[in-house]
Write a protein that holds these residues in place. Structure first.
Motif, PDB file in Angstrom:
ATOM      1  N   ASP A 222       3.877 -72.753  11.196  1.00 10.07           N
ATOM      2  CA  ASP A 222       4.873 -72.920  10.126  1.00 10.07           C
ATOM      3  C   ASP A 222       4.681 -71.845   9.050  1.00 10.07           C
ATOM      4  O   ASP A 222       5.653 -71.276   8.546  1.00 10.07           O
ATOM      5  N   MET A 225       5.855 -68.534  10.433  1.00 11.23           N
ATOM      6  CA  MET A 225       7.314 -68.432  10.415  1.00 11.23           C
ATOM      7  C   MET A 225       7.818 -68.055   9.029  1.00 11.23           C
ATOM      8  O   MET A 225       8.749 -67.246   8.886  1.00 11.23           O
ATOM      9  N   GLY A 226       7.209 -68.626   7.998  1.00  8.46           N
ATOM     10  CA  GLY A 226       7.612 -68.296   6.630  1.00  8.46           C
ATOM     11  C   GLY A 226       7.419 -66.810   6.333  1.00  8.46           C
ATOM     12  O   GLY A 226       8.277 -66.176   5.705  1.00  8.46           O
ATOM     13  N   LYS A 229      10.074 -64.824   8.422  1.00 10.98           N
ATOM     14  CA  LYS A 229      11.443 -64.989   7.910  1.00 10.98           C
ATOM     15  C   LYS A 229      11.650 -64.193   6.628  1.00 10.98           C
ATOM     16  O   LYS A 229      12.752 -63.705   6.371  1.00 10.98           O
ATOM     17  N   ARG A 230      10.610 -64.063   5.817  1.00 10.12           N
ATOM     18  CA  ARG A 230      10.733 -63.222   4.615  1.00 10.12           C
ATOM     19  C   ARG A 230      10.997 -61.769   5.004  1.00 10.12           C
ATOM     20  O   ARG A 230      11.790 -61.070   4.352  1.00 10.12           O
ATOM     21  N   LYS A 232      12.507 -60.771   7.716  1.00  7.73           N
ATOM     22  CA  LYS A 232      13.879 -60.727   8.235  1.00  7.73           C
ATOM     23  C   LYS A 232      14.907 -60.794   7.105  1.00  7.73           C
ATOM     24  O   LYS A 232      15.905 -60.052   7.101  1.00  7.73           O
ATOM     25  N   ASP A 233      14.666 -61.664   6.127  1.00  6.73           N
ATOM     26  CA  ASP A 233      15.648 -61.890   5.061  1.00  6.73           C
ATOM     27  C   ASP A 233      15.576 -60.858   3.944  1.00  6.73           C
ATOM     28  O   ASP A 233      16.603 -60.460   3.388  1.00  6.73           O
ATOM     29  N   SER A 236      14.760 -56.300   5.853  1.00  5.16           N
ATOM     30  CA  SER A 236      15.357 -56.083   7.170  1.00  5.16           C
ATOM     31  C   SER A 236      15.352 -54.617   7.599  1.00  5.16           C
ATOM     32  O   SER A 236      15.461 -54.312   8.790  1.00  5.16           O
ATOM     33  N   ASP A 245      12.645 -61.077  15.294  1.00 10.78           N
ATOM     34  CA  ASP A 245      13.245 -62.293  15.875  1.00 10.78           C
ATOM     35  C   ASP A 245      12.369 -62.869  16.983  1.00 10.78           C
ATOM     36  O   ASP A 245      12.269 -64.096  17.132  1.00 10.78           O
ATOM     37  N   ILE A 248       9.584 -64.719  15.338  1.00 10.10           N
ATOM     38  CA  ILE A 248      10.061 -65.994  14.796  1.00 10.10           C
ATOM     39  C   ILE A 248      10.219 -67.001  15.938  1.00 10.10           C
ATOM     40  O   ILE A 248       9.857 -68.179  15.809  1.00 10.10           O
ATOM     41  N   THR A 251       6.927 -68.526  16.966  1.00 11.35           N
ATOM     42  CA  THR A 251       6.391 -69.568  16.083  1.00 11.35           C
ATOM     43  C   THR A 251       7.077 -70.913  16.321  1.00 11.35           C
ATOM     44  O   THR A 251       6.552 -71.945  15.901  1.00 11.35           O
ATOM     45  N   LYS A 252       8.228 -70.910  16.995  1.00 14.58           N
ATOM     46  CA  LYS A 252       8.929 -72.156  17.272  1.00 14.58           C
ATOM     47  C   LYS A 252       8.429 -72.833  18.535  1.00 14.58           C
ATOM     48  O   LYS A 252       8.747 -74.000  18.782  1.00 14.58           O
TER      49      LYS A 252
END
Length: 253
Positions: A222, A225-226, A229-230, A232-233, A236, A245, A248, A251-252
């Motif tokens: 988790d 992933m955080g 994602k930072r 990616k967001d 980029s 991706d 990410i 991590t799922k």
């Protein structure tokens, strides 16, 4: 209720005369109190004038001493240290671009040569200067490149800076050293410190990526992933965003 008395005022009756006497008595009492307080203050000053003058003198000497030290000792010391730092920094920069001779160049950067100081000499001889502080950073990074990780940690921890990039790089360098020493918990701690130090396009995605990889190794998906994602967001366009991706997605699972 008190009333204003004009100059030459004469009471019309005994009541007004009594009020006037009372007012004059109160006024005299106030002035007597003020006189007594002033006398006590003067007496205290006289008794303690040597102490007071000593304190004032000490403060004045302290200010003059600081100004003199700063002007005639610290400033020349700063200038000399900055000049000395130029020499080993050249070796350090050359080592980064000369793979074949990097170890010998890094060693020269640390220890100096031809009568010139290296980073370690500057740290010792010019303690307290900005140049010595920068030498701590450069020495730490040099030891990191030489794979002497304990020394790298020691010197990078001795470096202090509010600079957005250098401050983050120092903390991230400590994270790299701990990672190489197989201490992932400590590595993740310092990567997070590097991320928190400042947000910029150079260091932040770099250490977000490293923190994410370490977090995966620690089973903290988790958190990983955080971090990813930072990237990616918020970053980029960074190199670290390539293939983010897939990380990410990892991590799922």
């Amino acid at each position: 209720m008190a009333t204003y008395k004009k100059r030459g005022f004469k009471p019309k009756n005994k009541v007004e005369e009594a009020q006037l006497d009372e007012q004059n008595s109160t006024t005299a009492e106030v002035f007597n109190t003020l006189d007594e307080s002033a006398s006590k203050t003067e007496a205290w000053v006289q008794r303690n004038q040597n102490y007071i003058l000593g304190v004032i003198g000490a403060i004045a000497l302290g200010v003059l001493g600081y100004l003199g030290y700063n002007e005639f000792i610290q400033k020349p010391k700063e200038a000399s240290a900055a000049n000395e730092l130029f020499y080993p920094q050249q070796y350090f920069d050359q080592a980064l671009t000369n793979e074949a001779a990097k170890d010998s160049l890094f060693t020269l950067a640390l220890n100096g040569a031809e009568g010139k100081y290296g980073f370690l000499d500057i740290i010792e001889e010019y303690s307290g200067t900005k140049a010595a502080n920068l030498a701590q950073y450069s020495a730490g990074m040099t030891y990191l490149n030489l794979q002497q990780y304990d020394n790298a940690i020691s010197h990078l921890e001795g470096f202090s800076s509010d600079d957005a990039v250098l401050g983050a790089m120092a903390k991230g360098g400590i994270g790299d050293a701990f990672s190489q020493l197989n201490q992932p918990e400590e590595a993740l701690e310092y990567y997070e410190k590097a991320i928190a130090h400042s947000a910029n396009e150079f260091t932040t995605p770099r250490f977000l990526y490293k923190a994410g990889i370490i977090a995966i190794d620690l089973g903290q998906k988790d958190k990983a992933m955080g971090f990813f994602k930072r990237i990616k967001d918020e970053f980029s366009s960074s190199q670290e965003a390539n293939g983010i991706d897939a990380l990410i997605g990892l991590t799922k699972n």
